[in-house]
Design an enzyme around this catalytic site. Structure first.
Site, short mmCIF file in Angstrom:
data_model
loop_
_atom_site.label_atom_id
_atom_site.label_comp_id
_atom_site.label_asym_id
_atom_site.label_seq_id
_atom_site.Cartn_x
_atom_site.Cartn_y
_atom_site.Cartn_z
N ASP A 66 0.84 -1.19 0.00
CA ASP A 66 0.00 0.00 0.00
C ASP A 66 0.88 1.25 0.00
OD1 ASP A 66 -1.93 -1.86 0.37
OD2 ASP A 66 -2.59 -1.16 2.33
N PRO A 67 0.40 2.35 -0.58
CA PRO A 67 1.17 3.61 -0.51
C PRO A 67 1.46 4.02 0.93
CG PRO A 67 -0.53 3.78 -2.17
CD PRO A 67 -0.77 2.47 -1.48
#
Length: 377
Positions: A66-67
């Site tokens: 995930d970012p």
């Protein structure tokens, strides 16, 4: 090799950042020369080379983060991209922080709030006891914002378009090898916060149509008992074992992972009726106004969704929750603090990152050679 991914950058962006440095490096210069010589007599390749404006190194990663997440991002270069799929099936270790009291459309703190729930009753002991039902071989329901396919279409695409899934998302088997509480944080003793944005009424309505009323368990007093699905339907993952190409760069390879495309904001279901007993609980006192959080450490098998664990665990203790931090500390043989290059090293030039990358690639080649010798033997 493996790179320590920083927060707020996508996994694909990490590849785009390091790729130009690999292209012009002394480390990969012999590889470029060999490739150009190998293709020199191929007129088709020459046209492709000219059309692309140059010869680029092939690069990919073995599992999206995930970012918001940090940690181990495995990177393959050249023929190494063919081995990336092997890392999707290996065990992984994570440290995740769960913030109680509210759920979001993404199951994490990057989304919009869709429901709130009481949390004053929560203690470390409560959470410790609830963890028992999540260890070992369990059934887990993937989140709607995943790249799993239903009738040939990715689930997050249905959510993004506001369409109902053609069939119910069913649970699937996963294994939690280790799961423990690392730290219990009382409200007011940590900096984790809810997102500021609330989901609109339309999003909440779409949530129920897409996923149903799974959050009702936060109010029913049944300790979040997982309900069996009646059908034998199942979601379908990407059938191709090779990389999923980046539409902006054909030389960048990205492989779908547990938490693919987390930037898609998709709805969760609303929790139970606000008139339920839990919703009518006595308001928190000023000392209880800030929600507690817990840091968890786990080792899991392929296909496991950490954000789903956070969501389900919060349900199991009679509340709601969201994943507020995530670190992938290990994937396969790569582990933070041992054999992972810090992302910041690439900003310091090849004299800094070059020896580290060379050492990792050499180790990998030696392991591959040893494995092949064992097979032949």
């Amino acid at each position: 090799l493996a790179i320590h991914k920083p927060p707020e950058k996508t996994s694909a962006q990490i590849l785009r950042d390091v790729k130009p440095q690999f292209n012009k490096s002394d480390l990969f210069a012999p590889w470029f020369a060999a490739e150009q010589e190998r293709h020199a007599q191929d007129p088709t390749w020459k046209k492709k080379y000219k059309r692309k404006g140059g010869f680029d190194i092939k690069i990919g990663h073995g599992g999206t983060l995930d970012p918001m997440a940090t940690g181990v991002l495995i990177v393959g270069v050249g023929r190494g991209t063919k081995s990336l799929s092997n890392f999707l099936g290996c065990t992984k270790s994570y440290e995740a922080t769960l913030l109680f009291g509210a759920a979001t459309d993404t199951y994490d703190s990057t989304g919009k709030i869709v429901k709130r729930a009481p949390y004053a009753h929560l203690t470390r002991d409560t959470v410790e006891k609830a963890l028992e039902q999540f260890r070992g071989k369990i059934m887990q329901r993937p989140p709607i914002f995943s790249a799993l396919r239903v009738n040939g279409k990715r689930m997050y695409e249905y959510a993004r378009e506001g369409k109902e899934l053609p069939r119910e998302i069913v649970e699937r088997p996963v294994e939690v090898i280790e799961l423990e509480v690392v730290e219990w944080m009382e409200g007011g003793t940590h900096d984790f916060k809810y997102p500021e944005e609330e989901a609109d009424a339309e999003t909440k309505k779409a949530a129920e149509a897409l996923i149903g009323s799974g959050l009702d368990r936060a109010d029913d007093g049944k300790d979040g008992e997982v309900k069996e699905k009646s059908s034998g339907q199942e979601e379908h993952q990407e059938k191709d074992s090779h990389a999923e190409g980046d539409p902006t760069d054909p030389t960048i390879t990205t492989l779908p992972e547990d938490t693919t495309d987390p930037t898609i904001k998709t709805p969760l279901p609303e929790a139970g009726d606000s008139t339920s007993a839990a919703a009518q609980a006595t308001p928190e006192t000023p000392e209880q106004s800030a929600p507690p959080a817990v840091k968890l450490r786990m080792t899991v098998t392929s296909g496991f969704y950490v954000r789903s664990l956070c969501h389900n665990l919060a349900e199991a203790v009679g509340s709601l929750g969201m994943m507020s931090a995530l670190v992938r500390s290990r994937q396969g043989d790569f582990e933070l603090g041992k054999n992972v290059v810090e992302y910041e090293e690439f900003e310091k030039g090849e004299e800094v990152w070059g020896p580290q990358v060379r050492s990792m690639l050499t180790d990998w080649q030696e392991k591959c050679a040893a494995a092949q010798a064992d097979e032949e033997g």
